[in-house]
Design a protein around this motif. Sequence first.
Motif, PDB file in Angstrom:
ATOM      1  N   GLU A  38       0.834  -1.203   0.000  1.00 53.97           N
ATOM      2  CA  GLU A  38       0.000   0.000   0.000  1.00 53.97           C
ATOM      3  C   GLU A  38       0.869   1.254   0.000  1.00 53.97           C
ATOM      4  O   GLU A  38       0.691   2.165  -0.812  1.00 53.97           O
ATOM      5  N   THR A  39       1.810   1.289   0.932  1.00 54.62           N
ATOM      6  CA  THR A  39       2.636   2.478   1.126  1.00 54.62           C
ATOM      7  C   THR A  39       3.452   2.812  -0.114  1.00 54.62           C
ATOM      8  O   THR A  39       3.574   3.982  -0.492  1.00 54.62           O
ATOM      9  N   SER A  40       4.003   1.802  -0.758  1.00 57.60           N
ATOM     10  CA  SER A  40       4.865   2.043  -1.924  1.00 57.60           C
ATOM     11  C   SER A  40       4.096   2.688  -3.077  1.00 57.60           C
ATOM     12  O   SER A  40       4.667   3.459  -3.854  1.00 57.60           O
TER      13      SER A  40
ATOM     14  N   ILE B 219       9.009   5.744   4.967  1.00 54.02           N
ATOM     15  CA  ILE B 219       8.331   7.027   4.740  1.00 54.02           C
ATOM     16  C   ILE B 219       9.301   8.180   4.946  1.00 54.02           C
ATOM     17  O   ILE B 219       9.361   9.116   4.136  1.00 54.02           O
ATOM     18  N   ASN B 220      10.075   8.124   6.018  1.00 55.85           N
ATOM     19  CA  ASN B 220      11.056   9.182   6.296  1.00 55.85           C
ATOM     20  C   ASN B 220      12.069   9.328   5.165  1.00 55.85           C
ATOM     21  O   ASN B 220      12.414  10.448   4.764  1.00 55.85           O
ATOM     22  N   ASP B 221      12.563   8.206   4.648  1.00 55.23           N
ATOM     23  CA  ASP B 221      13.562   8.244   3.572  1.00 55.23           C
ATOM     24  C   ASP B 221      13.003   8.924   2.320  1.00 55.23           C
ATOM     25  O   ASP B 221      13.691   9.714   1.662  1.00 55.23           O
ATOM     26  N   ASN B 222      11.750   8.633   1.993  1.00 54.09           N
ATOM     27  CA  ASN B 222      11.126   9.220   0.808  1.00 54.09           C
ATOM     28  C   ASN B 222      10.830  10.705   0.999  1.00 54.09           C
ATOM     29  O   ASN B 222      10.926  11.485   0.045  1.00 54.09           O
ATOM     30  N   ILE B 223      10.507  11.096   2.221  1.00 54.27           N
ATOM     31  CA  ILE B 223      10.244  12.507   2.508  1.00 54.27           C
ATOM     32  C   ILE B 223      11.538  13.321   2.382  1.00 54.27           C
ATOM     33  O   ILE B 223      11.539  14.435   1.861  1.00 54.27           O
TER      34      ILE B 223
ATOM     35  N   VAL C 292       6.566  12.481  10.714  1.00 58.91           N
ATOM     36  CA  VAL C 292       6.215  11.061  10.675  1.00 58.91           C
ATOM     37  C   VAL C 292       6.139  10.561  12.111  1.00 58.91           C
ATOM     38  O   VAL C 292       7.116  10.635  12.852  1.00 58.91           O
ATOM     39  N   ILE C 293       4.969  10.062  12.510  1.00 55.75           N
ATOM     40  CA  ILE C 293       4.738   9.642  13.890  1.00 55.75           C
ATOM     41  C   ILE C 293       4.325   8.178  13.915  1.00 55.75           C
ATOM     42  O   ILE C 293       3.465   7.748  13.131  1.00 55.75           O
TER      43      ILE C 293
END
Length: 248
Positions: free
Chosen positions: A67-69, A103-107, A117-118
């Motif tokens: 989903e996330t990807s 998520i952090n890496d992509n941001i 990101v929490i």
Amino acid sequence: KKFKKFLDHILLLFNFEKKYFDKENINNTFVGHPLLENNTKSKTDLSNLIPKDKKIISIFAGSRSSETSILLPILIDFIKLMTDKFNDYLFVFHATEENKNYINDNIKLANLDNIQVISDENVKSQILSNSVFAVSKSGTVSLEICNAKIPSIIIYKMNFLNYIIVKLLVKTKYANIINIINNKEVIPELIQNECNSNEIFKSVIYFLKNPDYAKKQIQVCEKTLDQIRSKSSSAEEAANILSKYLIS
């Protein structure tokens, strides 16, 4: 009919399911959904995380990597569109321990400084309650958003082959449980081709510029949750039923 062969009793999350199992004479009890219970959680000081001059938009990109990807690049593009027009919003991704680094890496690659990101559950709950809006992938988390009385839209996208298979198997018109119960689109659904940054941007802007529309959505969701909310603790209801079978 197949369930009947191996189930002694089925515990139902939603009361509208009862008629289907009653029809087949399967023992069943509506226990309610635990996400709809207002559990008291410890409070965390958010002042170090959330600047006072920012309004929060909560983002739920999914827990599964599949989903996330797919959804994360779309959501980042949506945030870029918002950032070009506004500077008073903070976008908070509600992540899991498993996908927070992804998520952090992509941001970081997107070079955006208005995103948090929490992954802490207590903090996520508080941030949602303090949000002005939520963009969420389709799933049970939408019940939590409705329970927090936050207006929202639903998004989802999968690879084309899986989508074709799902379309052949699923008989409901809508993806979200609130919409299914009401048989209308209370919460806008942007699915597959409509799940793109421009459509998300337009939908979110419409809600933010029309607070009466957002208020109406919250009111309908509240009434719907009252229909499917258990009068007691779902865990206690489930435990009472299970204990009877274990004792016997």
